[in-house]
Design an enzyme around this catalytic site. Structure first.
Site, PDB file in Angstrom:
ATOM      1  N   ALA A  87      14.203  22.268   3.588  1.00 41.39           N
ATOM      2  CA  ALA A  87      14.214  22.603   5.017  1.00 41.39           C
ATOM      3  C   ALA A  87      12.790  22.696   5.566  1.00 41.39           C
ATOM      4  CB  ALA A  87      14.961  23.912   5.251  1.00 41.39           C
ATOM      5  N   TYR A  88      11.929  23.420   4.861  1.00 44.70           N
ATOM      6  CA  TYR A  88      10.544  23.588   5.299  1.00 44.70           C
ATOM      7  C   TYR A  88       9.838  22.240   5.420  1.00 44.70           C
ATOM      8  CZ  TYR A  88       5.586  24.839   4.964  1.00 44.70           C
ATOM      9  OH  TYR A  88       4.232  24.954   5.171  1.00 44.70           O
ATOM     10  N   ALA A  89       9.951  21.414   4.379  1.00 41.51           N
ATOM     11  CA  ALA A  89       9.259  20.122   4.389  1.00 41.51           C
ATOM     12  C   ALA A  89       9.830  19.193   5.455  1.00 41.51           C
ATOM     13  CB  ALA A  89       9.349  19.470   3.014  1.00 41.51           C
TER      14      ALA A  89
ATOM     15  N   LYS B 246       8.164  19.984   8.658  1.00 48.46           N
ATOM     16  CA  LYS B 246       6.792  19.475   8.684  1.00 48.46           C
ATOM     17  C   LYS B 246       6.774  17.955   8.802  1.00 48.46           C
ATOM     18  CE  LYS B 246       4.481  23.318   8.462  1.00 48.46           C
ATOM     19  NZ  LYS B 246       3.722  23.773   9.655  1.00 48.46           N
TER      20      LYS B 246
END
Length: 255
Positions: free
Chosen positions: A159-161, A164
């Site tokens: 999710a984080y990547a 980004k």
């Protein structure tokens, strides 16, 4: 109109970690800095003092970079501070640094976790930049924070990547649309860095630090000091012909 010769940078999430380091690196280049913090006012005030000790001017403003509805009020406060402290109505550099990290497998990610990442890393960056665009000076610069995790995949960071990854695409579109005013936009993608980001897990885990160091060409895990200077250089004229780029600062991680 700019009332003095000093350039001014706004660095979100700069009370600690990479944001703090970037703010101080900018100050060392003679750039004044507006520090933002979500809740840790004392730490933000400490950064302001450090910048003043370096001979620069600084101010700290509260900002929840994931709450778009608060941005109009923030911009109004910012304009007041710029007028009162600098006798200007412009900033020159915007560093979209504020962020959180959530490490959870895809199969266990909650909608709440996904939305908190989206609101801060994508929606927040998109609309804060939109709100600030009218007061960024011509020939200014925007630096967006990405991550090495958009190039290499580690379990738990989907999710984080993904957020980004969206920031990296957004960076190109900002560069395209803002270029008419000479405003450059780049993304910096740090590798693993020892800070309190994500609860300081890397800082506390010696085995993980040693593993990452063994997988990095320069033989060690990154420190905050490895990143701030790159951010500052992307703002200033030293890299004035660099635009619409993803620049990874990872020491050569997972080559």
């Amino acid at each position: 109109m700019v009332g003095n010769q000093h350039k001014i940078a706004l660095v979100t999430g700069s009370s600690r970690g990479l944001g703090r380091n970037s703010a101080l690196a900018l100050a060392r280049k003679g750039v004044d800095v507006i520090v933002t913090y979500k809740s840790e006012k004392e730490k933000a005030d400490e950064v302001v003092k450090e910048i003043e000790q370096l001979g620069g001017k600084a101010a700290a403003l509260q900002l929840d970079a994931g709450n778009v509805s608060s941005f109009d009020g923030f911009v109004a406060q910012l304009k007041q501070v710029l007028n009162d402290k600098w006798d200007t109505n412009q900033i020159h550099y915007l560093v979209n640094n504020a962020g959180i990290g959530i490490n959870v497998p895809i199969t266990e990610t909650t909608e709440e976790q996904f939305d908190s990442l989206m609101n801060l890393h994508v929606k927040g960056v998109y609309f804060l930049t939109q709100k600030l665009y009218p007061i960024i000076a011509d020939k200014g610069a925007v630096v967006n924070l990405s991550t090495g995790l958009t190039r290499f995949a580690l379990p738990g960071y989907a999710a984080y990547a993904s957020m980004k990854g969206a920031v990296e695409v957004l960076t190109k579109y900002m560069a395209k649309e803002f270029g008419a005013r000479g405003i450059r936009v780049n993304a910096i993608a740090p590798g693993a860095i020892v800070t309190d980001f994500g609860g300081g897990g890397l800082r506390e885990n010696e085995e993980m630090r040693n593993f990452i160091g063994s997988q990095t060409a320069l033989g060690r895990v990154g420190e905050a000091d490895d990143i701030g200077g790159v951010v500052a250089s992307l703002c200033t004229d030293e890299l004035g012909w660099v635009n619409a780029q993803r620049i990874e600062a990872s020491g050569g991680m997972f080559l």
